[in-house]
Design an enzyme around this catalytic site. Structure first.
Site, PDB file in Angstrom:
ATOM      1  N   THR A  23       0.864  -1.185   0.000  1.00 54.93           N
ATOM      2  CA  THR A  23       0.000   0.000   0.000  1.00 54.93           C
ATOM      3  C   THR A  23       0.901   1.236   0.000  1.00 54.93           C
ATOM      4  O   THR A  23       1.903   1.292   0.703  1.00 54.93           O
ATOM      5  CB  THR A  23      -1.030  -0.037   1.144  1.00 54.93           C
ATOM      6  OG1 THR A  23      -2.039   0.930   0.881  1.00 54.93           O
ATOM      7  CG2 THR A  23      -0.427   0.213   2.519  1.00 54.93           C
ATOM      8  N   CYS A  29      -3.169   8.013   7.393  1.00 60.04           N
ATOM      9  CA  CYS A  29      -3.810   6.697   7.345  1.00 60.04           C
ATOM     10  C   CYS A  29      -2.915   5.668   8.030  1.00 60.04           C
ATOM     11  O   CYS A  29      -1.726   5.891   8.201  1.00 60.04           O
ATOM     12  CB  CYS A  29      -4.012   6.254   5.901  1.00 60.04           C
ATOM     13  SG  CYS A  29      -5.020   7.374   4.930  1.00 60.04           S
ATOM     14  N   HIS A  46      -5.799  -0.701   4.727  1.00 61.13           N
ATOM     15  CA  HIS A  46      -5.372   0.706   4.708  1.00 61.13           C
ATOM     16  C   HIS A  46      -6.579   1.539   5.143  1.00 61.13           C
ATOM     17  O   HIS A  46      -7.498   1.754   4.358  1.00 61.13           O
ATOM     18  CB  HIS A  46      -4.917   1.055   3.286  1.00 61.13           C
ATOM     19  CG  HIS A  46      -4.438   2.463   3.095  1.00 61.13           C
ATOM     20  ND1 HIS A  46      -3.468   2.785   2.181  1.00 61.13           N
ATOM     21  CD2 HIS A  46      -4.792   3.633   3.671  1.00 61.13           C
ATOM     22  CE1 HIS A  46      -3.250   4.103   2.206  1.00 61.13           C
ATOM     23  NE2 HIS A  46      -4.063   4.640   3.099  1.00 61.13           N
TER      24      HIS A  46
END
Lengths: 162, 207
Positions: A23, A29, A46
């Site tokens: 990711t 995040c 994520h």
């Protein structure tokens, strides 16, 4: 042949050995890697925000929120035969990308995400084995399902393998 | 009736937002041109309604390293504005402004960082002020914050703050071009409620 699966923002994927999950550019995040070392199955989520608002009229994806995404990922892994007893987690992200004066809420999202992820994993009885969280820079996380190694790549910083 | 979802935005409103971007970036480009004492051009603004995932892929992919200067707009309008420059544009700015050699984004000195922040401040202020004036709205700016990092990680900030729980974000994207063809960008990310106020301020009733 091993495949690299790209996990988007507000997304989650599960893969088996010898694949890799990746990711890109986690800011505030948080990326959550969970794996079962015996079956060599791993999941990478994520998440963007800590909790799904209860009064939400938005038909937002549940993968966006830590409190809905993590339990969903664990259940999906269990469907593939993974056992919670063997599951371990590694997390990265939750940075404060900008120091905006007088706007503490902007920086807080990362921190709130980290504490929500920790709390939810604790509630689900999943132990966190490694963390690379907070501070003020972005992170790209790749997760090798085989050995459960989490690689964290950041700008102008050495590569971390956790 | 008001705009409640971004897909309700018809072409006419998109054109209006594009025009706002044009006015904002025109003024910002003039400021930059004066500051750097060089010719600066503007491109045609684009208005993009994107998924959060697509947002991170704008501007050269999530891991593209850029200098981002971000300020939050409050008052009548809730929005975030970002001035984004790549390494080459940063070089142009710093060499023109400080007459110093530039050794890449990884080796910025404190002075260079504060110079870039200040340029961002000027760009963002002239952009926002001209839009505020045109739409007769009060738009207050925070002191801008700077970050040198992956663009995807930065774009998350307005997506989360402004998009909150909605899955789509509107980006008004303006290109500011140097004579050598180097591009910098100003992004305006307004909340949905603010779009209604902007349209109202311009005397447009949303149908």
């Amino acid at each position: 042949m091993s495949i690299v699966h790209n996990v988007g923002i507000a997304d989650m994927k599960i893969a088996k050995d010898p694949d890799t999950l990746i990711t890109y550019a986690l800011g505030s995040c948080v990326g959550i890697c969970v794996f079962d070392s015996k079956l060599k199955i791993g999941g990478l989520a994520h998440i963007m925000l800590p909790y799904m608002p209860s009064t939400s009229s938005y038909n937002s994806t549940k993968l966006k929120f830590a409190d809905t995404c993590i339990p969903f990922m664990l259940t999906e892994m269990e469907k593939l035969g993974c056992s919670r007893m063997r599951m371990a987690a590694k997390i990265a992200g939750g940075a404060k990308m900008f120091e905006v004066e007088g706007e503490s809420s902007i920086g807080n999202i990362g921190e709130r995400n980290i504490s929500a992820v920790r709390e939810i994993l604790k509630k689900e009885r999943i132990k966190i084995f490694a963390e690379d969280v907070g501070l003020n820079y972005g992170r790209t996380v790749s997760f090798e399902v085989e050995g459960g190694a989490m690689q964290v790549r950041s700008y102008a910083k050495p590569l971390k393998i956790l | 009736m008001s705009i409640e979802k971004l897909d309700q935005l018809g072409d006419m409103y998109i054109d209006v937002l594009r025009e706002l971007g044009n006015i904002g970036s025109g003024n910002a480009a003039t400021s930059l041109s004066t500051l750097l004492n060089t010719a600066i051009d503007i491109g045609i603004p684009s208005v993009k309604i994107v998924d959060i995932n697509e947002a991170a892929c704008l501007l050269g992919g999530p891991e593209n390293i850029v200098v981002g200067i971000l300020a939050k707009v409050s008052g009548d309008v809730d929005a975030m504005v970002m001035f984004i420059i790549d390494e080459q544009f940063a070089r142009l700015v710093l060499e023109n402004l400080l007459h110093q050699t530039f050794e890449g984004c990884a080796n910025l000195t404190q002075l260079q960082i504060s110079a870039l922040s200040e340029v961002g401040n000027i760009m963002i202020s002239s952009y926002v002020n001209s839009i505020a004036e045109m739409a007769s709205l009060k738009m207050k700016l925070t002191v801008p914050a700077i970050s040198v990092d992956m663009v995807g990680a930065m774009l998350c900030v307005p997506s989360i703050e402004i998009g909150e729980v909605s899955d789509q974000v509107i980006f008004i994207e303006d290109d500011i071009l140097s004579q050598e063809g180097l591009t910098s960008k100003i992004l305006l990310v307004p909340s949905i409620e603010s779009l209604n106020k902007i349209m109202h301020g311009l005397g447009l009733e949303v149908l």
